[in-house]
Scaffold this active site. Structure first.
Site, PDB file in Angstrom:
ATOM      1  N   GLU A  69      52.399  35.965  37.404  1.00 23.58           N
ATOM      2  CA  GLU A  69      50.870  36.317  37.850  1.00 23.58           C
ATOM      3  C   GLU A  69      50.423  35.111  38.619  1.00 23.58           C
ATOM      4  OE1 GLU A  69      49.341  38.667  37.399  1.00 23.58           O
ATOM      5  OE2 GLU A  69      50.971  39.769  36.255  1.00 23.58           O
TER       6      GLU A  69
ATOM      7  N   ASP B 222      41.481  41.402  39.234  1.00 24.60           N
ATOM      8  CA  ASP B 222      41.871  40.786  40.406  1.00 24.60           C
ATOM      9  C   ASP B 222      41.217  41.697  41.635  1.00 24.60           C
ATOM     10  OD1 ASP B 222      43.651  42.973  40.521  1.00 24.60           O
ATOM     11  OD2 ASP B 222      45.328  42.163  41.060  1.00 24.60           O
TER      12      ASP B 222
ATOM     13  N   TYR C 150      41.475  35.383  34.959  1.00 26.10           N
ATOM     14  CA  TYR C 150      42.446  36.450  35.235  1.00 26.10           C
ATOM     15  C   TYR C 150      43.898  36.051  34.574  1.00 26.10           C
ATOM     16  CZ  TYR C 150      46.197  38.599  37.766  1.00 26.10           C
ATOM     17  OH  TYR C 150      47.258  39.514  38.060  1.00 26.10           O
TER      18      TYR C 150
END
Ligand code: SF4
Length: 380
Positions: free
Chosen positions: A47, A148, A130
């Site tokens: 990520e 996102d 996030y």
């Protein structure tokens, strides 16, 4: 009379997203095992790499990274220079420095295991809302949202948000939509809902041409029902991106291509921190030309006087908020020894040693131009 807009059917949207994602998701090296029960370290690394970077590009980086640093402990023990070298070309190098530092803290404070806890994760460097949402939903199956660029676009179309997406109130609304959606999903499938949203944004609900006929949510999407999907999300007009002229010197100790050359390390904090580069800097209004700029920069950065020779290459590059044209020149020292005044460190190295150091993309292009220049000179 047109019907009043229906509220979003979150349970239905979540169920369809999960079903669609199971069928259409792209195979990725970190998508091993079910979303919701994956290796937290692998989720974290993938990520962080995927922020600002296309998944197609991330795959090769991820494989190399996991082969070299398969665990949090392996990353924590690694040398920062090696970490930056493996990150070379991905950009936003603060992400790599933060991963490294955070891995050390996870070892010191959590026995090498990423905590399944929002507050503890947020306390680690480089981990924001996030990444927390991604780790908690994809590795621990918790119904935590994430937002996102893809998710923002899909949600603002589904809910037909007509305020600029950059506004704080819109962002707050998007977080609340993302949370409602992930909590409405089937138990333990939060990871699939989040990943499905991102994948739908990448493959179907794309920025310029959303493929609504192929979308599993078409009959639930307010923007598509009203025919305004191309106008969502609403964005404020962008400011013009500044474009800077930047110089770099390849300073040879003796004969070009045959002697050693000087490289400098950028200070650890700040943009491209810790990476190596050919010293130089930005053309200022008071500089009469590029050559004068380069002489001034080398004096300020390394305390050396140089004579500037032939140009080597011009490299154009776009960063997130500005663009540069980098002008690289051959140079030789005229007076003074290098001193680390405006840089963290410096070295005299051979052209063939450069591969051992992490460089920004722009400087890698200069290295290639140097290698070609040497090959031509040697008649190869
Ligand atoms: S229907 Fe169209 S606009 Fe709405 S989510 Fe699907 S692709 Fe995006």
């Amino acid at each position: 009379m047109s019907a009043a807009p229906s509220p979003l059917d979150f349970p239905q949207i979540a169920r369809r997203l999960v079903a669609w994602h199971r069928k259409h998701q792209r195979a990725m090296p970190w998508r091993t095992g079910p979303a919701g029960a994956r290796d937290p370290y692998a989720v974290w690394v993938s990520e962080v790499m995927a922020q600002q970077t296309r998944l197609e590009t991330v795959q090769a980086y991820f494989r190399r990274w996991m082969a070299r640093f398969p665990t949090v402990e392996a990353l924590a023990q690694a040398d920062l220079q090696e970490v930056l070298k493996l990150w070379e070309g991905l950009g936003y190098y603060a992400r790599a420095r933060n991963l490294h530092r955070a891995a050390q803290l996870v070892v010191e404070q959590h026995g090498g295991r990423l905590p399944a806890d929002r507050k503890a994760l947020l306390a680690l460097p480089g981990i924001g809302e996030y990444t927390v949402g991604a780790i908690l939903s994809m590795a621990f199956g918790q119904a935590e949202p994430l937002l996102d660029g893809n998710v923002k676009r899909v949600l603002s179309r589904l809910a037909d948000l007509d305020r600029p997406i950059q506004e704080a109130a819109t962002l707050k609304e998007l977080w609340s939509l993302a949370r409602e959606l992930v909590q409405a999903g089937p138990a333990d499938q939060a990871g699939l809902v989040n990943e499905g949203l991102m994948e739908l944004g990448s493959l179907v609900c794309t920025p310029k041409a959303p493929d609504c006929p192929a979308c599993p949510l078409a009959d639930l999407c307010l923007a598509a029902q009203r025919g305004v999907q191309a106008q969502r999300p609403v964005t404020r007009p962008r400011r013009r991106t500044p474009h800077y002229q930047v110089t770099a010197a390849v300073i040879w100790q003796g004969e070009p291509y045959r002697s050693r050359l000087l490289i400098a390390q950028r200070p650890e904090t700040g943009m491209l921190g810790g990476l190596w580069e050919f010293p130089g800097g930005k053309l200022e209004p008071e500089d009469p030309d590029l050559v004068a700029c380069l002489r001034r920069e080398i004096q300020e950065e390394l305390g050396m006087a140089i004579a500037v020779g032939a140009p080597i290459a011009q490299v154009k590059h776009a960063y997130s908020h500005f663009r540069i044209t980098l002008h690289a020149f051959h140079a030789r020292p005229v007076q003074g020894e290098p001193q680390a005044i405006g840089c963290a460190d410096w070295r005299w190295v051979r052209l063939e040693d450069l591969d051992a150091f992490p460089f920004p993309v722009t400087d890698q292009k200069i290295i290639r131009a140097l290698q070609e220049g040497r090959a031509q000179r040697d008649g190869k």
